[in-house]
Design a protein around this motif. Structure first.
Motif, PDB file in Angstrom:
ATOM      1  N   LEU A 110     -24.927  42.684 -40.420  1.00 38.56           N
ATOM      2  CA  LEU A 110     -23.576  42.188 -40.148  1.00 38.56           C
ATOM      3  C   LEU A 110     -22.880  43.047 -39.103  1.00 38.56           C
ATOM      4  O   LEU A 110     -22.132  42.524 -38.264  1.00 38.56           O
ATOM      5  CB  LEU A 110     -22.769  42.118 -41.434  1.00 38.56           C
ATOM      6  CG  LEU A 110     -23.326  41.147 -42.474  1.00 38.56           C
ATOM      7  CD1 LEU A 110     -22.557  41.241 -43.776  1.00 38.56           C
ATOM      8  CD2 LEU A 110     -23.353  39.725 -41.942  1.00 38.56           C
ATOM      9  N   ASN A 111     -23.123  44.352 -39.131  1.00 36.37           N
ATOM     10  CA  ASN A 111     -22.570  45.210 -38.088  1.00 36.37           C
ATOM     11  C   ASN A 111     -23.113  44.768 -36.725  1.00 36.37           C
ATOM     12  O   ASN A 111     -22.376  44.741 -35.733  1.00 36.37           O
ATOM     13  CB  ASN A 111     -22.938  46.679 -38.329  1.00 36.37           C
ATOM     14  CG  ASN A 111     -22.346  47.235 -39.614  1.00 36.37           C
ATOM     15  OD1 ASN A 111     -21.482  46.631 -40.239  1.00 36.37           O
ATOM     16  ND2 ASN A 111     -22.832  48.392 -40.017  1.00 36.37           N
ATOM     17  N   SER A 112     -24.390  44.415 -36.683  1.00 36.87           N
ATOM     18  CA  SER A 112     -24.993  43.944 -35.436  1.00 36.87           C
ATOM     19  C   SER A 112     -24.441  42.588 -35.033  1.00 36.87           C
ATOM     20  O   SER A 112     -24.269  42.307 -33.849  1.00 36.87           O
ATOM     21  CB  SER A 112     -26.514  43.847 -35.589  1.00 36.87           C
ATOM     22  OG  SER A 112     -27.064  45.116 -35.841  1.00 36.87           O
ATOM     23  N   GLN A 125     -30.708  34.724 -34.962  1.00 37.29           N
ATOM     24  CA  GLN A 125     -31.530  34.026 -35.953  1.00 37.29           C
ATOM     25  C   GLN A 125     -31.801  34.899 -37.173  1.00 37.29           C
ATOM     26  O   GLN A 125     -31.804  34.406 -38.305  1.00 37.29           O
ATOM     27  CB  GLN A 125     -32.843  33.570 -35.318  1.00 37.29           C
ATOM     28  CG  GLN A 125     -32.667  32.439 -34.341  1.00 37.29           C
ATOM     29  CD  GLN A 125     -33.962  32.070 -33.640  1.00 37.29           C
ATOM     30  OE1 GLN A 125     -35.019  32.660 -33.876  1.00 37.29           O
ATOM     31  NE2 GLN A 125     -33.895  31.081 -32.758  1.00 37.29           N
ATOM     32  N   VAL A 126     -32.017  36.189 -36.974  1.00 35.23           N
ATOM     33  CA  VAL A 126     -32.246  37.097 -38.098  1.00 35.23           C
ATOM     34  C   VAL A 126     -30.988  37.178 -38.965  1.00 35.23           C
ATOM     35  O   VAL A 126     -31.068  37.099 -40.196  1.00 35.23           O
ATOM     36  CB  VAL A 126     -32.665  38.502 -37.602  1.00 35.23           C
ATOM     37  CG1 VAL A 126     -32.676  39.502 -38.743  1.00 35.23           C
ATOM     38  CG2 VAL A 126     -34.026  38.449 -36.933  1.00 35.23           C
ATOM     39  N   TYR A 130     -30.547  35.894 -42.779  1.00 36.16           N
ATOM     40  CA  TYR A 130     -30.038  36.704 -43.888  1.00 36.16           C
ATOM     41  C   TYR A 130     -28.934  35.954 -44.623  1.00 36.16           C
ATOM     42  O   TYR A 130     -28.922  35.882 -45.849  1.00 36.16           O
ATOM     43  CB  TYR A 130     -29.522  38.051 -43.369  1.00 36.16           C
ATOM     44  CG  TYR A 130     -28.584  38.759 -44.313  1.00 36.16           C
ATOM     45  CD1 TYR A 130     -28.995  39.123 -45.587  1.00 36.16           C
ATOM     46  CD2 TYR A 130     -27.287  39.064 -43.930  1.00 36.16           C
ATOM     47  CE1 TYR A 130     -28.130  39.768 -46.456  1.00 36.16           C
ATOM     48  CE2 TYR A 130     -26.426  39.715 -44.801  1.00 36.16           C
ATOM     49  CZ  TYR A 130     -26.852  40.053 -46.053  1.00 36.16           C
ATOM     50  OH  TYR A 130     -26.004  40.685 -46.918  1.00 36.16           O
ATOM     51  N   ARG A 131     -28.012  35.345 -43.874  1.00 30.08           N
ATOM     52  CA  ARG A 131     -26.936  34.579 -44.498  1.00 30.08           C
ATOM     53  C   ARG A 131     -27.506  33.446 -45.338  1.00 30.08           C
ATOM     54  O   ARG A 131     -27.107  33.237 -46.477  1.00 30.08           O
ATOM     55  CB  ARG A 131     -25.987  34.019 -43.432  1.00 30.08           C
ATOM     56  CG  ARG A 131     -24.818  33.248 -44.042  1.00 30.08           C
ATOM     57  CD  ARG A 131     -24.443  31.977 -43.301  1.00 30.08           C
ATOM     58  NE  ARG A 131     -25.493  31.214 -42.702  1.00 30.08           N
ATOM     59  CZ  ARG A 131     -26.156  30.207 -43.310  1.00 30.08           C
ATOM     60  NH1 ARG A 131     -25.900  29.870 -44.539  1.00 30.08           N
ATOM     61  NH2 ARG A 131     -27.088  29.544 -42.657  1.00 30.08           N
ATOM     62  N   ALA A 132     -28.492  32.744 -44.803  1.00 27.15           N
ATOM     63  CA  ALA A 132     -29.103  31.642 -45.538  1.00 27.15           C
ATOM     64  C   ALA A 132     -29.843  32.141 -46.777  1.00 27.15           C
ATOM     65  O   ALA A 132     -29.782  31.511 -47.845  1.00 27.15           O
ATOM     66  CB  ALA A 132     -30.056  30.870 -44.619  1.00 27.15           C
ATOM     67  N   SER A 163     -19.431  34.306 -48.624  1.00 32.30           N
ATOM     68  CA  SER A 163     -18.374  34.725 -47.696  1.00 32.30           C
ATOM     69  C   SER A 163     -17.664  35.977 -48.190  1.00 32.30           C
ATOM     70  O   SER A 163     -17.340  36.867 -47.398  1.00 32.30           O
ATOM     71  CB  SER A 163     -17.355  33.597 -47.507  1.00 32.30           C
ATOM     72  OG  SER A 163     -17.966  32.488 -46.917  1.00 32.30           O
ATOM     73  N   LEU A 164     -17.438  36.072 -49.490  1.00 30.67           N
ATOM     74  CA  LEU A 164     -16.799  37.266 -50.043  1.00 30.67           C
ATOM     75  C   LEU A 164     -17.707  38.486 -49.875  1.00 30.67           C
ATOM     76  O   LEU A 164     -17.239  39.571 -49.508  1.00 30.67           O
ATOM     77  CB  LEU A 164     -16.436  37.052 -51.513  1.00 30.67           C
ATOM     78  CG  LEU A 164     -15.308  36.049 -51.763  1.00 30.67           C
ATOM     79  CD1 LEU A 164     -15.199  35.718 -53.244  1.00 30.67           C
ATOM     80  CD2 LEU A 164     -13.980  36.578 -51.225  1.00 30.67           C
TER      81      LEU A 164
END
Length: 193
Positions: A110-112, A125-126, A130-132, A163-164
């Motif tokens: 997420l920092n990236s 895409q990575v 991760y989100r998925a 999202s949280l």
């Protein structure tokens, strides 16, 4: 005849991972990587071909040693709500207890994403993968705890909890108290369902 590699690749990747985690890809110089790994840039280039190659190895290590063990809590839960509570409480504990100078604040991916992922399709895409993966694990745990719930309702709840989690991990670098409070909201939300 090439030289024999005389270093522990895993240790080097994890040392570099922490530098990228702390500084981000763009702000990490080869000098930072040399200092963290104890290797000269020629050895780093020989082993990883480029700074980006080392970053990609660090991201893969992060997925394998940090992300997937956290998500395994959800995947192996026999009680979905309890698994979600353990997951969110665990993330909250990490955020609340890491020292302010720890390089491991927030989430490497997420920092990236807040940096150069917006300009890099492979990293985008990575991060989205991760989100998925996180959303899927949360969704599966919710479905386990509420097998009769409407599919669309579960999808919305999974999106909300994801999202949280993402918000808390992003804020962990700049406002630890707010990140912890966001995770309190996630835990309270579980009690409402």
């Amino acid at each position: 005849m090439g030289r024999t590699q005389e270093f522990d690749t895993v240790a080097v990747v994890q040392a570099a991972r922490d530098v990228f985690w702390d500084r981000g890809f763009e702000a990490t110089s080869l000098a930072h990587l040399e200092e963290a790994t104890g290797l000269r840039r020629s050895s780093l280039y020989h082993a990883f071909e480029s700074k980006r190659g080392l970053f990609d190895a660090a991201v893969q290590d992060y997925l394998d040693t940090v992300i997937r063990p956290r998500l395994a809590i959800l995947a192996h839960a026999t009680d979905g709500r309890a698994g979600l509570a353990v997951y969110f409480a665990g993330v909250q504990t990490v955020i609340a207890t890491l020292p302010d100078d720890s390089p491991r604040r927030g989430c490497l991916l997420l920092n990236s994403a807040a940096g150069f992922a917006g300009h890099d399709d492979a990293l985008r895409q990575v991060v989205d993968g991760y989100r998925a993966e996180l959303t899927g694990a949360v969704s599966d745990a919710l479905a386990l705890s509420r097998p009769d719930a409407d599919t669309e309702e579960l999808a919305a709840e999974a999106r909300l909890l994801t999202s949280l989690s993402v918000s808390a991990l992003l804020l962990a670098r700049v406002n630890r108290e707010e990140a912890v409070a966001i995770l309190d909201v996630a835990l309270a939300q579980l009690d409402r369902w």
